[in-house]
Design a protein around this motif. Structure first.
Motif, PDB file in Angstrom:
ATOM      1  N   ILE A 198      37.367 -27.109 -31.598  1.00  0.00           N
ATOM      2  CA  ILE A 198      36.299 -27.959 -30.861  1.00  0.00           C
ATOM      3  C   ILE A 198      35.289 -27.226 -30.315  1.00  0.00           C
ATOM      4  N   ASN A 199      35.399 -26.165 -29.851  1.00  0.00           N
ATOM      5  CA  ASN A 199      34.219 -25.222 -29.084  1.00  0.00           C
ATOM      6  C   ASN A 199      33.655 -24.024 -30.098  1.00  0.00           C
ATOM      7  N   THR A 200      34.271 -24.055 -31.330  1.00  0.00           N
ATOM      8  CA  THR A 200      33.464 -23.258 -32.092  1.00  0.00           C
ATOM      9  C   THR A 200      32.884 -23.878 -33.098  1.00  0.00           C
ATOM     10  N   ILE A 201      33.537 -24.549 -34.203  1.00  0.00           N
ATOM     11  CA  ILE A 201      33.046 -25.067 -35.227  1.00  0.00           C
ATOM     12  C   ILE A 201      31.678 -25.842 -35.034  1.00  0.00           C
ATOM     13  N   PRO A 202      31.793 -27.001 -34.045  1.00  0.00           N
ATOM     14  CA  PRO A 202      30.421 -27.605 -33.884  1.00  0.00           C
ATOM     15  C   PRO A 202      29.199 -26.657 -33.597  1.00  0.00           C
ATOM     16  N   LEU A 203      29.454 -25.590 -33.100  1.00  0.00           N
ATOM     17  CA  LEU A 203      28.429 -24.584 -32.721  1.00  0.00           C
ATOM     18  C   LEU A 203      27.906 -23.883 -33.870  1.00  0.00           C
ATOM     19  N   LEU A 204      28.827 -23.553 -34.646  1.00  0.00           N
ATOM     20  CA  LEU A 204      28.317 -23.277 -36.095  1.00  0.00           C
ATOM     21  C   LEU A 204      27.582 -24.162 -36.879  1.00  0.00           C
ATOM     22  N   GLU A 205      28.106 -25.560 -36.789  1.00  0.00           N
ATOM     23  CA  GLU A 205      27.376 -26.669 -37.439  1.00  0.00           C
ATOM     24  C   GLU A 205      25.986 -26.821 -36.816  1.00  0.00           C
ATOM     25  N   HIS A 219      39.852 -36.622 -36.968  1.00  0.00           N
ATOM     26  CA  HIS A 219      40.063 -36.797 -35.561  1.00  0.00           C
ATOM     27  C   HIS A 219      39.159 -36.085 -34.864  1.00  0.00           C
ATOM     28  N   GLN A 220      38.640 -35.069 -35.151  1.00  0.00           N
ATOM     29  CA  GLN A 220      37.662 -34.229 -34.384  1.00  0.00           C
ATOM     30  C   GLN A 220      36.341 -33.787 -35.472  1.00  0.00           C
TER      31      GLN A 220
END
Length: 364
Positions: free
Chosen positions: A55-62, A221-222
């Motif tokens: 949750i803390n990493t993949i959205p930032l890469l996106e 789910h996320q």
């Protein structure tokens, strides 16, 4: 096909076709692979003991990739570094990208509370832009070829008309006619971008809405679908196929393009999650050998929730004193498992293996 002209506002923009028209044999065949890969991604994400790792990493890469599509370029290292110095980024591109990450979180909360709506899109775009955004009122918005400056599309004009078009978009998003949610996502993304409801930020807002649709539909789910990387790699196709829907009614090509992106991205992200889990296990083994007390489970969790961490974070999470936190982290530095860097007055500790995996891992 509704008549249109590139330099005339497309006020006659129709809503997307129904399931019978969109779900061709080719589309349905592509849907099978995309749904299977997405389900595997969702299961992989749910299998993580500590979901904060994703949750803390993949959205930032996106956020980084989606911003890059709009020629807002920053580095992965700079993004993760700035997250850990109270979001005090001085570089404008980094600030904008961090706002995208925040907009994704805000959007997730809005969808949970009220569902995916036009007002949610306004709020998301406002966070992306860093100021309050409302529907376009001024005429003259034109989309041009960046090289030739030739106008290739003119979105609808007029505040009330645009709001009506957004109401059509919202109704389509929630129509209960049996259409596959992935097909609906692809069609609604075209529709949102064709409406182009805001003066700026439409592309980034639309890409956030994509993943939120899948969360709302219960397929994720996320918000873990890292689709913007695929769009960067196929940027010319992305814009060409969007325009082909408008000019030629080529929905099938557009939808199968998006479905292919969902499948490829889901498979790549699932591989990345497996690689992260392998690295966590290896890192924990090495940490236990290298440290007298620094292999604390909570510390190991912190070091994989973000590539960068601070002494204060370790103190808070592990419930230990500053000298103990410093000793634990220093032991891991001496063992070569992490490194420390200065960021102003801050001393940051970097999980270099994790950062490298996020930057270069199994995304392709």
């Amino acid at each position: 096909m509704t008549h249109w002209q590139a330099d005339r506002p497309f006020n006659e923009l129709p809503p997307p076709p129904d399931a019978g028209s969109l779900e061709t044999r080719r589309v349905l065949k592509s849907t099978i692979g995309a749904r299977t890969a997405l389900a595997q991604l969702d299961q992989a994400g749910r299998s993580m003991p500590n979901p904060a790792v994703l949750i803390n990493t993949i959205p930032l890469l996106e956020a980084q990739a989606s911003s890059e599509i709009e020629n807002i370029v920053t580095t992965t290292d700079e993004l993760f570094r700035q997250v850990n110095v109270a979001d005090t980024a001085t570089d404008p591109a980094t600030r904008e990208t961090l706002r995208y990450r925040t907009a994704l979180r805000v959007g997730s909360e809005l969808v949970q509370q009220r569902g995916l709506t036009a007002s949610a899109a306004e709020k998301i775009c406002s966070v992306v832009q860093g100021h309050e955004v409302t529907i376009r009122s001024l005429p003259g918005t034109r989309i041009a070829n960046p090289s030739t400056r030739k106008v290739i599309y003119s979105p609808p004009e007029g505040h009330d008309l645009i709001r009506d078009k957004l109401a059509e978009w919202e109704a389509f998003v929630h129509t209960d006619d049996g259409m596959d949610p992935l097909v609906r996502m692809a069609a609604s993304h075209y529709q949102f971008e064709a409406i182009h409801p805001f003066a700026d930020g439409n592309g980034r807002t639309g890409r956030i809405l994509n993943v939120l649709m899948l969360v709302e539909a219960g397929l994720l789910h996320q918000p873990l679908l890292y689709l913007s990387r695929y769009l960067i790699g196929t940027k010319q196709d992305y814009y060409r196929l969007l325009l082909d829907v408008t000019t030629k009614g080529r929905w099938e090509e557009w939808i199968t393009y998006i479905l292919t992106g969902i499948e490829r991205t889901s498979l790549a992200t699932t591989r990345q999650i497996a690689a992260i889990q392998d690295l966590q296990a290896s890192f924990a083994t090495q940490a236990r050998s290298a440290s007298k007390g620094g292999a604390d489970a909570e510390l190991l969790a912190v070091l994989f929730e973000q590539p960068y961490t601070r002494i204060a974070v370790v103190m808070d999470r592990c419930g230990i004193s500053r000298p103990t936190a410093t000793r634990w982290l220093t032991e891991l530095v001496n063992a070569g498992l992490i490194r420390d860097v200065k960021a102003g007055r801050e001393r940051l500790f970097v999980n270099t293996q994790f950062l490298s995996l996020l930057m270069h891992g199994s995304w392709d």
